[in-house]
Design an enzyme around this catalytic site. Sequence first.
Site, PDB file in Angstrom:
ATOM      1  CD  GLU A   1      -2.851  -1.169   2.403  1.00  0.00           C
ATOM      2  OE1 GLU A   1      -4.016  -1.498   2.217  1.00  0.00           O
ATOM      3  OE2 GLU A   1      -2.422  -0.833   3.535  1.00  0.00           O
TER       4      GLU A   1
HETATM    5  C1  ACM Z   1      -1.968  -5.367   3.988  1.00  0.00           C
HETATM    6  O1  ACM Z   1      -3.047  -5.838   4.402  1.00  0.00           O
HETATM    7  N1  ACM Z   1      -1.907  -4.108   3.599  1.00  0.00           N
HETATM    8  C2  ACM Z   1      -0.768  -6.166   3.937  1.00  0.00           C
END
Ligand code: ACM
Length: 682
Positions: free
Chosen positions: A305
């Site tokens: 992310e």
């Molecule tokens: C995640 O759930 N961003 C690894």
Amino acid sequence: MRVTLIFVLFAVSAAAAQVQPMPLPRKMVVGSGALAIDSTFAAASHDCADPRMGAALRRLHARVARQTGLPVVGGKTTLTVACRTVGATYPALGEDESYRLDVSAEGARLTAETGVGALRGLETFTQLIVPGPRGFQIANIHIEDQPRFPWRGLMMDVSRHWMPVGVVERNLEAMAAVKMNVFHWHLSDDQGFRVESKRYPKLQQLGSDGNFYTQDEVRHVVAHAAELGIRVIPEFDMPGHTTAWFAGYPELASALGPYAIERTWGIFKPTMDPSREETYTFLDGLLGEMTALFPDPCFHIGGDEVDDTQWKQSESVQAFAKQHGIANSHELQAYFNRRLQALLKKYGKTIVGWDEVLDGNTASPLDSSTIIQSWRGPASLAEAARHGYRGLLSSGFYLDHLKPASFHYAVDPLSAEPGAKPLDDQEAARILGGEACMWSEYVSPETVDSRIWPRAAAVAERLWSGREVRDVASMYTRLTAVSRVLDTLGVQHRANYAPMLDRLAGDRPADPLRVLADAVEALGIEGRRDTRKYTSMAPLNRLVDAARPESESVYRLEMDVRKLVSTHSISGESPADLTELRTMLSEWAANESLLAPLADNFLVAEFMPVSRNLSAVGAMGLRALEYLQTGQTAPPDWLNRQTEALGKMAQPSTEVSLAAVRPVKLLLEALAGRRTEGASHK
Ligand code: ACM
């Protein structure tokens, strides 16, 4: 002949009914007779030189005492333990964890290739102790067991909500009980940097609110885990999810600060600057320090992310990308990953990363030793394996979604996406296993155990037991059994329930609250994030926090109803299952008037609509039961109205869902089915 067969099956299943190990062993043959477990119980390991064995047997004696309430003083060697080789005391990936256990009325013998195999066998042994007709006992049994996957992990996020050492320690004990062998410690994120750095002390001084593990505590946790046969993999999530680092070291970020610890959740803009050499100098120093704390050869760099806003807005980052022929943000992250990989290689570490680390990885790919942890779905795991990388599955094993154990149980690291080409043998061999993940947006030290256990045991079984082990009813029976074992280990998944309900009730008796809480299920992250403004400072002291992810009592009722409906015994005599069902429905129907006086308390007032629905569901269930028992046909418009009302009451409210609707829905369906059946006979 037919009668004999049924008798034999009954005899075997009656003996086996009490044998409820989880994970289910590879091979298990239950005989007749049993070994008595009494105060003279003692285990000896003269034939196992593994240095962990002394402590393991001391733990075993304490466990037996706690599980039985017996003052275990020893005196008679009831169990002997033998292992052939002495492995390294720090557990290794792929180590032989097999064991064999033979129990007869004369005694028990556990044999294993390695010390870690013996540790796994001891856990099975304690799970087999049950109260028999004359005292505690273990059924005569022969077990041969080994894991399906070598990597069976639990990830714990200690950043979004701080989890003190005690929480970690008791969860390690629980992991060992279900033969999990990797503790993935998510140590840094936007909301906190949780390890003491002596070289860069502002990381914890300004990035943790004072909530961090000292290096001594880390060493202690790692040593404790190793004693239990558990590896510890630290994760320092980079280059995104790094706001807490920048509180002390804003120069690491891709835009000017100042920065402060995040109090909310999501994906944030602050991102490490991959274009400055100083970033890598800093990371070299930090990773040198951190790799020395964690003996495991694997080191998790996160990589999930990444918001590239700061990168796109930074002239220097863009100039750097152009100069290096880097076409986009994915490639820029890939460049950063490769630099990290080179640093970690220097310290003897193999990197593990979330599946985003493969984005933009084509031009100059990560080393083939890299391990990819898939959270985005089985496709990315398969893609990693096809590109020669080893992989772990976490998609489908996210405990914070608070899905039922049966949901996680159905997920398999080797099942391909619908329509996708299955992996060949070589590719499949690269899938090392998986990890259950406990993200901590909506958990506190008080509630976290109840969000992990017992459901994580279903994941543990998926990763240990054979692929063909899929019987959901058997899984739930053994889940309940293992949940009790975990309780005796000091895991607080059940222990905190009653005190939390007492706190909700204030100065009034909590009994009606308990009836309600038993009949609802807490929503996970998806059901909570948009309902109110949550931050890490929000108290987690409401009904949703006390309520469990899955209601054991409602599950039992559902099973009762299914049994009653399928055997058509509902209109006949009144069996015990029916008594339990009627008692529970009556309790629900009456509960509203008992709970209503507590509604002047703000914590209780908010869920009074749920309480009213529970009583309505109880009354509806009683009426349906009456129709079924008397063999009367329910009027169609009554049935339609009830079904519609039940559908509405099934909708979540105040972040819980009313599980109680499920058994009543089954009753209504049975009534509707009977109507259809009747119609078809005409
Ligand atoms: C995640 O759930 N961003 C690894």
